[in-house]
Design an enzyme around this catalytic site. Structure first.
Site, mmCIF file in Angstrom:
data_model
loop_
_atom_site.group_PDB
_atom_site.id
_atom_site.type_symbol
_atom_site.label_atom_id
_atom_site.label_comp_id
_atom_site.label_asym_id
_atom_site.label_seq_id
_atom_site.Cartn_x
_atom_site.Cartn_y
_atom_site.Cartn_z
ATOM 1 N N HIS A 20 17.290 0.647 -41.778
ATOM 2 C CA HIS A 20 16.163 0.397 -42.680
ATOM 3 C C HIS A 20 16.253 1.360 -43.849
ATOM 4 O O HIS A 20 16.461 2.554 -43.667
ATOM 5 C CB HIS A 20 14.819 0.596 -41.970
ATOM 6 C CG HIS A 20 13.653 0.435 -42.902
ATOM 7 N ND1 HIS A 20 13.157 -0.801 -43.256
ATOM 8 C CD2 HIS A 20 12.921 1.350 -43.588
ATOM 9 C CE1 HIS A 20 12.155 -0.639 -44.109
ATOM 10 N NE2 HIS A 20 11.996 0.649 -44.334
ATOM 11 N N ASP A 32 0.094 -4.685 -38.568
ATOM 12 C CA ASP A 32 0.688 -4.037 -39.738
ATOM 13 C C ASP A 32 0.634 -4.941 -40.961
ATOM 14 O O ASP A 32 0.454 -4.457 -42.077
ATOM 15 C CB ASP A 32 2.136 -3.637 -39.449
ATOM 16 C CG ASP A 32 2.785 -2.991 -40.656
ATOM 17 O OD1 ASP A 32 2.319 -1.907 -41.044
ATOM 18 O OD2 ASP A 32 3.711 -3.584 -41.231
ATOM 19 N N ARG A 91 -3.708 -1.292 -47.512
ATOM 20 C CA ARG A 91 -3.304 -0.009 -48.093
ATOM 21 C C ARG A 91 -2.921 -0.170 -49.553
ATOM 22 O O ARG A 91 -3.148 0.717 -50.374
ATOM 23 C CB ARG A 91 -2.124 0.576 -47.307
ATOM 24 C CG ARG A 91 -2.499 1.129 -45.933
ATOM 25 C CD ARG A 91 -1.260 1.347 -45.073
ATOM 26 N NE ARG A 91 -0.264 2.130 -45.768
ATOM 27 C CZ ARG A 91 1.050 1.933 -45.673
ATOM 28 N NH1 ARG A 91 1.522 0.949 -44.922
ATOM 29 N NH2 ARG A 91 1.887 2.697 -46.325
ATOM 30 N N SER A 131 4.072 1.971 -40.131
ATOM 31 C CA SER A 131 4.302 0.620 -40.642
ATOM 32 C C SER A 131 5.767 0.237 -40.485
ATOM 33 O O SER A 131 6.098 -0.838 -39.955
ATOM 34 C CB SER A 131 3.893 0.542 -42.117
ATOM 35 O OG SER A 131 4.227 -0.711 -42.671
ATOM 36 N N LYS A 185 7.468 -2.303 -36.954
ATOM 37 C CA LYS A 185 8.260 -3.530 -37.123
ATOM 38 C C LYS A 185 9.670 -3.355 -36.570
ATOM 39 O O LYS A 185 10.210 -4.263 -35.933
ATOM 40 C CB LYS A 185 8.295 -3.923 -38.597
ATOM 41 C CG LYS A 185 6.939 -4.344 -39.164
ATOM 42 C CD LYS A 185 7.061 -4.969 -40.525
ATOM 43 C CE LYS A 185 7.399 -3.974 -41.608
ATOM 44 N NZ LYS A 185 6.283 -3.105 -41.985
#
Length: 425
Positions: A82, A161, A168, A183, A187
């Protein structure tokens, strides 16, 4: 238990209990906690922070709000990466098939871009026929056929989320590291991967502008992974200048294909290979083939072609191109000492490569091709970058964004960040 009790606990600097966190995430997902109440709680978290146990509980509760994917039917380990996002960050495109070619499965759920950072799905959708939305069984079939899959996350994955992320964005609480970390990791953990490598960007074109903030985020996410039983490591990498020589959807796909063909810009190749080695090591599959060799011998390209074809795309089809171009030239001769990543990203966004709202379309051909990077010698009147757009009326505002993006001097700037700054985990 009620929302006011949870809000005031955090407002007054207290630690939320496991029971409070479980209740508020579940109630918010069901609609029993109002948006304004969750907004107040998010602001209290931003101002007062969370401890490691609280963040782990918050992340677990968000995972449990939906489904969790299971890859136990596969015969090799799974690993994923990620990135926190940046300008020209097309690394997922060559990385996923590269790691697959070296012996691990890569199930990667990615997103679309918002603002100046492009999304992986937007880039891949510039390939004719390619599909981002796959069912669980389709993902498994693509993995078995190609070794890697890159697709959109379904609505059943960490639904809490999805709601909180949107909230947010409109309540000034995006910057909270506990909420950012939970967050991302909710995931990624729900995705079911066995190992995870994080690429945390640092610099003007990144969400985290300073090394200190990036290190805090990286450490928090690595701890969350460890607490969830997912082997997690993080690299801090430079985003004070764009990555590679292209910014924009189809332009970045073309550059990724260059890398898979054994060429491409040296920074993209270096970071891709380093992340691949980290992913293979974290998953316990290092040693079968080195990623640098897989780029040279064509096996990574073979995996790319299988992955694109398995998701309906045509790897041989021409990529979209923008009909209009405008070249910006160097005002002086010297060394390009600075090329601000944020300014380049903003310009690409103004050219149509990004979106302002989630429902906006993107131009697949729009973007910027760089003709020089910091450290390169440039000549007065020579090309610095070429802007690509569908409509020439976009050029003035894009050019305006680039007004102070470049600095040319007698020597390179001494304060450029190293490409790979640090490792956490």
């Amino acid at each position: 238990m009620d929302a006011i009790e949870v809000i005031t606990t955090k407002r007054d600097g207290g630690a939320l209990s496991t029971a409070q966190i479980d209740w508020v995430i579940d109630a918010y997902t069901r609609g029993a906690v109002a948006e304004e109440q969750m907004s107040a709680l998010a602001m209290a978290i931003l101002l007062n922070g969370m401890g490691r146990r609280e963040i782990a509980d918050w992340t677990r509760a968000m995972i449990e709000s939906g489904e969790r994917m299971d890859w136990s039917a596969l015969d090799r380990p799974t690993t994923d990466k990620h990135s926190t996002g940046g300008v020209g960050d097309k690394i997922t495109l060559p990385l996923a098939p590269l790691v697959a070619a070296c012996g691990a499965y890569v199930p990667q759920l990615s997103g679309r871009g918002l603002g100046h950072t492009g999304g992986t799905l937007d880039k891949l959708e510039s390939i004719p026929g390619w599909r981002a939305s796959l069912s669980g069984p389709e993902m498994l079939a693509v993995l078995r056929r190609a070794g890697a899959v890159v697709c959109a996350a379904g609505s059943g994955l960490a639904p809490a989320d999805h709601r909180l992320y949107a909230l947010r964005d409109v309540t000034g609480t995006v910057e909270s590291i506990p909420l950012i970390a939970s967050s991302i990791m909710s995931k990624k953990i729900a995705e079911g991967t066995g190992a995870l490598v994080l690429d945390v960007k640092v610099g003007s074109g990144a969400f985290m502008k300073t090394r200190e903030r990036a290190t805090e985020l990286a450490r928090t996410m690595v701890e969350l992974g460890a607490d969830a039983g997912v082997r997690t490591v993080a690299l801090l990498t430079a985003m004070d200048r764009p990555l590679g020589l292209t910014v924009g959807n189809a332009l970045e796909v073309a550059e990724a294909v260059e890398v898979l063909s054994g060429g491409g810009p040296s920074d993209v190749v270096e970071l891709t290979v380093r992340l691949a080695r980290e992913m293979l090591s974290a998953s316990g599959t290092a040693g079968a083939k080195d990623p640098a060799d897989a780029l040279k011998d064509g096996s990574a390209m073979d995996a790319w072609r299988r992955m694109i074809t398995a998701q309906g795309g045509d790897p041989d089809a021409p990529l979209p191109t923008a009909p209009e171009t405008h070249t910006i030239t160097a005002p002086a001769t010297g060394v390009l000492s600075r090329l601000d990543a944020y300014a380049v990203g903003l310009a690409a966004w103004r050219l149509g490569a990004g979106r302002e709202r989630r429902e906006d379309p993107v131009s697949h051909g729009a973007g910027i091709v760089l003709h020089a990077k910091p450290g390169d010698t440039v000549h007065a009147g020579g090309p610095l970058m070429t802007l690509h757009a569908d409509d020439p009326s976009r050029f003035p505002r894009a050019t305006e964004a680039l007004h102070d993006a470049c600095q040319i001097g007698p020597t390179p700037a001494p304060d450029l960040l190293p490409l790979i700054i640090d490792r956490v985990g």
